[in-house]
Design a protein around this motif. Structure first.
Motif, short mmCIF file in Angstrom:
data_model
loop_
_atom_site.label_atom_id
_atom_site.label_comp_id
_atom_site.label_asym_id
_atom_site.label_seq_id
_atom_site.Cartn_x
_atom_site.Cartn_y
_atom_site.Cartn_z
N LEU A 1 -19.11 26.64 39.49
CA LEU A 1 -20.29 27.26 38.89
C LEU A 1 -20.40 26.83 37.44
O LEU A 1 -19.44 26.97 36.67
CB LEU A 1 -20.18 28.79 38.97
N ALA A 2 -21.55 26.32 37.05
CA ALA A 2 -21.70 25.72 35.72
C ALA A 2 -21.31 26.67 34.59
O ALA A 2 -20.54 26.32 33.70
CB ALA A 2 -23.14 25.23 35.54
N GLY A 3 -21.86 27.88 34.61
CA GLY A 3 -21.57 28.83 33.54
C GLY A 3 -20.11 29.23 33.49
O GLY A 3 -19.52 29.35 32.41
N ALA A 4 -19.51 29.42 34.66
CA ALA A 4 -18.09 29.78 34.71
C ALA A 4 -17.22 28.65 34.18
O ALA A 4 -16.28 28.88 33.41
CB ALA A 4 -17.71 30.13 36.15
N LEU A 5 -17.53 27.42 34.59
CA LEU A 5 -16.77 26.27 34.11
C LEU A 5 -16.84 26.15 32.59
O LEU A 5 -15.84 25.83 31.94
CB LEU A 5 -17.32 24.98 34.74
N LEU A 6 -18.01 26.41 32.04
CA LEU A 6 -18.19 26.27 30.59
C LEU A 6 -17.26 27.18 29.80
O LEU A 6 -16.76 26.80 28.73
CB LEU A 6 -19.64 26.56 30.21
N VAL A 7 -17.01 28.37 30.33
CA VAL A 7 -16.12 29.29 29.63
C VAL A 7 -14.72 28.71 29.55
O VAL A 7 -14.09 28.69 28.49
CB VAL A 7 -16.09 30.67 30.33
N GLY A 8 -14.22 28.21 30.66
CA GLY A 8 -12.88 27.64 30.66
C GLY A 8 -12.77 26.39 29.82
O GLY A 8 -11.79 26.20 29.07
N VAL A 9 -13.76 25.52 29.93
CA VAL A 9 -13.74 24.27 29.16
C VAL A 9 -13.79 24.55 27.66
O VAL A 9 -13.07 23.94 26.87
CB VAL A 9 -14.90 23.35 29.60
N ALA A 10 -14.64 25.50 27.27
CA ALA A 10 -14.74 25.84 25.84
C ALA A 10 -13.41 26.41 25.33
O ALA A 10 -12.96 26.08 24.23
CB ALA A 10 -15.86 26.84 25.62
N ALA A 11 -12.79 27.27 26.13
CA ALA A 11 -11.50 27.84 25.72
C ALA A 11 -10.43 26.76 25.60
O ALA A 11 -9.66 26.73 24.64
CB ALA A 11 -11.06 28.91 26.72
N ALA A 12 -10.40 25.86 26.58
CA ALA A 12 -9.39 24.79 26.56
C ALA A 12 -9.59 23.88 25.35
O ALA A 12 -8.61 23.46 24.71
CB ALA A 12 -9.48 23.99 27.85
N LYS A 13 -10.83 23.57 25.02
CA LYS A 13 -11.11 22.75 23.84
C LYS A 13 -10.60 23.45 22.58
O LYS A 13 -10.00 22.81 21.69
CB LYS A 13 -12.61 22.49 23.71
N ALA A 14 -10.85 24.75 22.50
CA ALA A 14 -10.43 25.50 21.31
C ALA A 14 -8.92 25.48 21.17
O ALA A 14 -8.38 25.24 20.07
CB ALA A 14 -10.95 26.93 21.39
N TYR A 15 -8.21 25.72 22.25
CA TYR A 15 -6.74 25.70 22.21
C TYR A 15 -6.22 24.31 21.87
O TYR A 15 -5.30 24.15 21.05
CB TYR A 15 -6.16 26.18 23.54
N ALA A 16 -6.80 23.29 22.50
CA ALA A 16 -6.34 21.92 22.25
C ALA A 16 -6.57 21.51 20.80
O ALA A 16 -5.71 20.89 20.16
CB ALA A 16 -7.05 20.95 23.20
N LEU A 17 -7.72 21.88 20.25
CA LEU A 17 -8.04 21.52 18.87
C LEU A 17 -7.15 22.29 17.90
O LEU A 17 -6.60 21.71 16.94
CB LEU A 17 -9.51 21.82 18.59
N ALA A 18 -6.99 23.58 18.13
CA ALA A 18 -6.20 24.40 17.22
C ALA A 18 -4.72 24.01 17.23
O ALA A 18 -4.05 24.06 16.19
CB ALA A 18 -6.34 25.88 17.59
N LEU A 19 -4.24 23.61 18.41
CA LEU A 19 -2.82 23.26 18.54
C LEU A 19 -2.54 21.78 18.34
O LEU A 19 -1.39 21.37 18.31
CB LEU A 19 -2.33 23.68 19.94
N ASP A 20 -3.62 20.98 18.26
CA ASP A 20 -3.49 19.52 18.17
C ASP A 20 -2.71 18.99 19.36
O ASP A 20 -1.76 18.22 19.23
CB ASP A 20 -2.83 19.10 16.86
N LYS A 21 -3.14 19.42 20.56
CA LYS A 21 -2.51 19.01 21.81
C LYS A 21 -3.50 18.22 22.66
O LYS A 21 -4.71 18.43 22.58
CB LYS A 21 -2.03 20.24 22.60
N PRO A 22 -3.02 17.31 23.50
CA PRO A 22 -3.92 16.56 24.38
C PRO A 22 -4.59 17.47 25.39
O PRO A 22 -4.01 18.46 25.85
CB PRO A 22 -2.99 15.55 25.06
N LEU A 23 -5.82 17.12 25.74
CA LEU A 23 -6.64 17.91 26.66
C LEU A 23 -6.96 17.09 27.90
O LEU A 23 -7.35 15.92 27.80
CB LEU A 23 -7.94 18.32 25.95
N TYR A 24 -6.81 17.71 29.07
CA TYR A 24 -7.13 17.05 30.33
C TYR A 24 -8.15 17.88 31.09
O TYR A 24 -7.85 19.01 31.51
CB TYR A 24 -5.87 16.86 31.19
#
Length: 357
Positions: free
Chosen positions: A87-110
Motif C-alpha cells: 500500500l503506497a501510503g503505508a510504504l511511505l511511512v516505513g521508507v521515511a522512517a528508514a531514511k531518517a534513521y539512516a541519515l541520522a546514524l550515517d548508516k547505509p540504507l537498503y
C-alpha cells in the motif's frame, strides 16, 4: 558471529508495523505492532487507517526491538526497509522512517522488495538457501511462484495471481461464512472439524487449456464465487450451512492448487528445493499437503514457523543482512516507495530511483 552485519529491518507494506534485528543468520528481535483490529469492522484493510497506525507505532516498535535485541541504534550496521510492493501510503511511512534513521546514524540504507524478503526470512530458521530454489509466496495480496537463482539479485517470476490472491479469498469466504477477519486462522480452525471432500469446489486454472496458457498462474476468484453461491443456495432453501465442511472443502481446493503448481514448477526447472512463505503458509492443511507431495516427489520443503510467515521486520532485516554480506551497493537516500515494485528488483539501486524521477 559478532563480525557479521547487524541490520535493522522495517516493514510497513500493509497493516503490520514490523521491526526486526538480525545479525547474519541469527534473529535477535522481531517486534510487531498490528492494526488488524482497527480494520476488522470493515472486513479488510483500510489504507488510510493502516498508514496512521504505522505513524503511531513506528518509534515505539523500533525501541521495543532494540530492547529485545539488547543493542542500541549506534550498534546497527545498516538499515533495511520494504520499499514495495504494498500500500503506497503505508510504504511511505516505513521508507521515511528508514531514511531518517539512516541519515541520522550515517548508516547505509537498503530499500528492499517485500516478496524477496518473504523468501529471505526462511534463512533465519533453516540457514542459507540452496540456489536455485523455487519459492511460492501466498498472502492476502500475493500468490506467486518464483525461481530464485540468487536471493540478493536474481529472482525471476514464473507465475502470479491473475485475480484474487489466496489470502484475499480466505478473507472473503470467511465473511460469507460469518467468520472473523482476517479469514485464514478461523477457516483453518473450522476446517479441522469438517470433511475436505464434502463439496467439490473448482480448482482454478488447472484445465488443459488453462495450463497451456497459465501453467504457473493462480486464480481464486472463481473459487470464492463458487463458495458464495453454494452457501446462498443453501440459505435460500432454508437449509443450515455446514460451516466446517464448507471451510474444509474450500481450504482443500486452495491447498491442492497451490501445492500442485509448486511441485510442477520444481520439476519443470529441475529444482529440488521448495520454499513456501507469506501469511497463508501458516495454514495447517497447506503445510501438510506440501510436505506429503514434496516427500513423494523427493523435493526438500522449507517453510518458516508460522510467526515468520506473516509480514514482519525480521524478514526485511534478513534480506538486508544478505545484501550487506554480499557487498551489494546500498540504495540512495532519495529512494521512493514503489507500490508495484517488481520482484526482479530485489533492492532499489540509484539508477532505478533515477528512472522514476
Amino acid at each position: 558471529m559478532a563480525d557479521e552485519p547487524l541490520v535493522l529491518g522495517i516493514e510497513t507494506s500493509c497493516d503490520e508495523t514490523g521491526v526486526g534485528i538480525v545479525r547474519g543468520y541469527s534473529l535477535l528481535a522481531d517486534a510487531v505492532a498490528s492494526s488488524v483490529d482497527q480494520h476488522a469492522r470493515f472486513g479488510g484493510v483500510v489504507p488510510e487507517v493502516a498508514s496512521r497506525a504505522h505513524l503511531e507505532a513506528m518509534v515505539p516498535t523500533v525501541h521495543r526491538a532494540l530492547d529485545d535485541a539488547g543493542v542500541t541504534l549506534s550498534d546497527v550496521d545498516a538499515i533495511a526497509v520494504t520499499a514495495g510492493p504494498g500500500l503506497a501510503g503505508a510504504l511511505l511511512v516505513g521508507v521515511a522512517a528508514a531514511k531518517a534513521y539512516a541519515l541520522a546514524l550515517d548508516k547505509p540504507l537498503y530499500g528492499v522488495n517485500h516478496l524477496a524478503a518473504h523468501v529471505a526470512v526462511d534463512t533465519l530458521e533453516h540457514g542459507p538457501l540452496p540456489e536455485p530454489a523455487i519459492a511460492m509466496l501466498v498472502s492476502g495480496g500475493h500468490s506467486s511462484l518464483l525461481l530464485v537463482d540468487d536471493l540478493t539479485g536474481d529472482v525471476q517470476p514464473l507465475g502470479a495471481t491473475i485475480d484474487d490472491a489466496a489470502g484475499e479469498a480466505f478473507d472473503k469466504v470467511a465473511r460469507v461464512l460469518g467468520l472473523p477477519f482476517p479469514g485464514g486462522p478461523p477457516i483453518d480452525k473450522a476446517a479441522r472439524e469438517g470433511d475436505p471432500a464434502a463439496i467439490g469446489f473448482p480448482r482454478g486454472l488447472t484445465g488443459p487449456r488453462d495450463l497451456a496458457e497459465h501453467r504457473f498462474d493462480f486464480s481464486f476468484s472463481g473459487l470464492k464465487t463458487a463458495v458464495a453461491r453454494w452457501v446462498e443456495t443453501r440459505q435460500r432453501a432454508g437449509e443450515p450451512v455446514p460451516v466446517a465442511d464448507v471451510a474444509a472443502s474450500f481450504q482443500e481446493a486452495v491447498a491442492d492448487v497451490l501445492t500442485a503448481k509448486a511441485i510442477d514448477a520444481c520439476r519443470k526447472h529441475g529444482v529440488d528445493t521448495l520454499l513456501i512463505g507469506g501469511g497463508v503458509a501458516a495454514n495447517s492443511r497447506l503445510r501438510a499437503l506440501a510436505a506429503d507431495r514434496c516427500d513423494a516427489a523427493r523435493i526438500r520443503l522449507r517453510v518458516p514457523r508460522p510467526k515468520l510467515c506473516t509480514d514482519n521486520g525480521a524478514m526485511v532485516a534478513a534480506l538486508g543482512s544478505r545484501l550487506v554480506a554480499a557487498g551489494v551497493t546500498p540504495s540512495p537516500l532519495d529512494l521512493p516507495a514503489d507500490s508495484s515494485l517488481p520482484v526482479t528488483e530485489v533492492v532499489m539501486a540509484a539508477h532505478e530511483v533515477g528512472a522514476e524521477t
